[in-house]
Write an enzyme that holds these catalytic residues in place. Structure first.
Site, PDB file in Angstrom:
ATOM      1  N   LYS A 152     -22.130   9.407  -1.073  1.00 29.45           N
ATOM      2  CA  LYS A 152     -21.586  10.674  -1.606  1.00 29.45           C
ATOM      3  C   LYS A 152     -21.616  10.755  -3.128  1.00 29.45           C
ATOM      4  O   LYS A 152     -21.422  11.824  -3.694  1.00 29.45           O
ATOM      5  CB  LYS A 152     -20.134  10.854  -1.138  1.00 29.45           C
ATOM      6  CG  LYS A 152     -19.973  11.093   0.356  1.00 29.45           C
ATOM      7  CD  LYS A 152     -18.520  11.356   0.728  1.00 29.45           C
ATOM      8  CE  LYS A 152     -17.640  10.150   0.487  1.00 29.45           C
ATOM      9  NZ  LYS A 152     -16.267  10.335   1.025  1.00 29.45           N
ATOM     10  N   GLY A 204     -16.280   3.153  -0.766  1.00 32.50           N
ATOM     11  CA  GLY A 204     -16.856   4.483  -0.549  1.00 32.50           C
ATOM     12  C   GLY A 204     -18.260   4.641  -1.096  1.00 32.50           C
ATOM     13  O   GLY A 204     -18.942   5.630  -0.792  1.00 32.50           O
ATOM     14  N   ALA A 239     -17.998  -0.699   0.201  1.00 32.37           N
ATOM     15  CA  ALA A 239     -17.965  -0.830  -1.262  1.00 32.37           C
ATOM     16  C   ALA A 239     -17.139   0.279  -1.906  1.00 32.37           C
ATOM     17  O   ALA A 239     -17.583   0.962  -2.821  1.00 32.37           O
ATOM     18  CB  ALA A 239     -19.380  -0.866  -1.837  1.00 32.37           C
ATOM     19  N   TYR A 298       0.852  -1.192   0.000  1.00 33.75           N
ATOM     20  CA  TYR A 298       0.000   0.000   0.000  1.00 33.75           C
ATOM     21  C   TYR A 298       0.889   1.244   0.000  1.00 33.75           C
ATOM     22  O   TYR A 298       1.537   1.561   0.998  1.00 33.75           O
ATOM     23  CB  TYR A 298      -0.930   0.026   1.218  1.00 33.75           C
ATOM     24  CG  TYR A 298      -1.968  -1.078   1.257  1.00 33.75           C
ATOM     25  CD1 TYR A 298      -2.292  -1.800   0.114  1.00 33.75           C
ATOM     26  CD2 TYR A 298      -2.623  -1.397   2.436  1.00 33.75           C
ATOM     27  CE1 TYR A 298      -3.230  -2.812   0.147  1.00 33.75           C
ATOM     28  CE2 TYR A 298      -3.579  -2.407   2.479  1.00 33.75           C
ATOM     29  CZ  TYR A 298      -3.873  -3.113   1.338  1.00 33.75           C
ATOM     30  OH  TYR A 298      -4.815  -4.119   1.377  1.00 33.75           O
ATOM     31  N   LEU A 307     -21.006   3.173  -0.357  1.00 31.53           N
ATOM     32  CA  LEU A 307     -22.057   3.156   0.653  1.00 31.53           C
ATOM     33  C   LEU A 307     -22.041   4.375   1.574  1.00 31.53           C
ATOM     34  O   LEU A 307     -22.830   4.456   2.515  1.00 31.53           O
ATOM     35  CB  LEU A 307     -21.979   1.859   1.470  1.00 31.53           C
ATOM     36  CG  LEU A 307     -22.400   0.599   0.683  1.00 31.53           C
ATOM     37  CD1 LEU A 307     -21.945  -0.664   1.380  1.00 31.53           C
ATOM     38  CD2 LEU A 307     -23.903   0.593   0.468  1.00 31.53           C
ATOM     39  N   PRO A 337     -16.131  -2.928   3.265  1.00 30.85           N
ATOM     40  CA  PRO A 337     -17.466  -2.917   3.871  1.00 30.85           C
ATOM     41  C   PRO A 337     -18.308  -1.732   3.403  1.00 30.85           C
ATOM     42  O   PRO A 337     -19.535  -1.765   3.515  1.00 30.85           O
ATOM     43  CB  PRO A 337     -17.177  -2.836   5.370  1.00 30.85           C
ATOM     44  CG  PRO A 337     -15.858  -2.144   5.458  1.00 30.85           C
ATOM     45  CD  PRO A 337     -15.085  -2.651   4.273  1.00 30.85           C
TER      46      PRO A 337
END
Length: 328
Positions: free
Chosen positions: A225, A220, A218, A68, A222, A216
């Site tokens: 926005k 962002g 998805a 990352y 869910l 959890p």
């Protein structure tokens, strides 16, 4: 209201918060197959503030990987968590090779020598002498290779470098083999209200493994926005064009998911929850083994995420209503 804030990680005795934080986004830009696999530019000071905010709000589980930001996420966590090391649980991953100068994933390697080398580098970046949860980062592996990896992880565990280990995989056969042939404690796999592998959650329940839930929210989606006019550029993984991302197509939210979210959002917002809190509440409602690890970039996002623990899980009736609407 939910009072319990901690649960046991597998059968290890390690106490972890009911939700953790995924630290992919805070790693910043990096490339996979020539495409951007990061989440755009990041502000390191804001990331550290957000991590400290999480600790203040009883979140103690932080999940990262050596790739990352090609080491950047681990370095950032090492800096942010150094003074809290005995209060937090750090999970990181291995399996990909990378070029730090080019900030690019270059391949895969799970030989014992490479795992040990990767572990040493992660320890250095994280500024610690042990990793709480060391996870295989490759989605699938043949059994003969898994056996060698497990043997190496068992040795690292015996040496005290690694407290426990897990596998980041959504492949049921791999998860089953791992559950039956290792001392591992967790399976990290994608779980959110739009869909998940029920058999992997069931496996975790039967084998007393912790089901760590990636995406959890998805990616962002869910948060609520986004709309049909939202457009991500190629410098964000959601606009990169990877075919394994179903929620976004050509940098735009997929219409079918916008429609699904519209149909369930009022249920997710029950009892005064935000959409984010409702989405996390759904994860807890479908299994007590689930620990969602949403991503974040800001302290404000972490505050919203952490407050989900105050509300606790959705009711089974709410889950059934969501299932009917999602699958309609």
């Amino acid at each position: 209201m939910q009072t319990q804030r901690k649960t046991e990680l597998g059968k290890t005795g390690i106490q972890v918060s009911l939700l953790g934080l995924g630290c992919w986004a805070i790693g910043g830009p990096f490339l996979l197959d020539g495409k951007q696999d990061g989440w755009g530019e990041v502000n390191d000071e804001e990331s550290i503030l957000a991590i400290h905010e999480a600790i203040e709000r009883d979140i103690n589980y932080f999940d990262t990987s050596d790739v990352y930001g090609i080491g950047h996420s681990e370095r950032l966590l090492g800096k942010a968590l150094k003074e809290y090391r005995d209060k937090v649980v750090i999970a990181t991953k291995f399996g990909f090779t990378y070029d730090e100068e080019k900030r690019e994933i270059t391949g895969q390697n799970i030989s014992p020598e490479y795992i040990r080398k990767a572990c040493e580098k992660s320890l250095k970046r994280l500024q610690t002498d042990y990793i709480d949860v060391y996870q295989i980062h490759l989605w699938s592996l043949p059994e003969e290779k898994v056996n060698i990896v497990i043997e190496t992880l068992n040795q690292l565990q015996e040496e005290g470098t690694v407290r426990t280990y897990g596998w980041s995989t959504g492949d049921l056969k791999c998860a089953q083999y791992f559950a039956e042939n290792s001392n591992g404690s967790s399976i990290l796999h994608p779980v959110n209200v739009f869909g998940y592998n029920k058999e992997i959650v069931k496996l975790c329940e039967e084998q007393n493994l912790t089901s760590i839930n990636s995406t959890p929210l998805a990616m962002g989606f869910l948060s609520g926005k986004f709309n049909e006019n939202t457009k991500f550029t190629p410098d964000d993984v959601r606009g990169s064009g990877f075919d394994w991302i179903s929620y976004f197509k050509e940098g735009k939210p997929a219409p079918e998911f916008l429609k699904k979210l519209e149909s369930i959002k009022e249920i997710l917002k029950s009892d005064g929850r935000t959409l984010v809190q409702g989405a996390l509440a759904w994860n807890w409602a479908i299994s007590e083994q689930n620990i969602p690890i949403p991503g974040f970039k800001t302290a404000a996002q972490v505050i919203d995420i952490a407050k989900a623990m105050e509300f606790g899980p959705l009711t089974q009736q709410e889950v059934e209503s969501i299932n009917l609407l999602i699958n309609n």
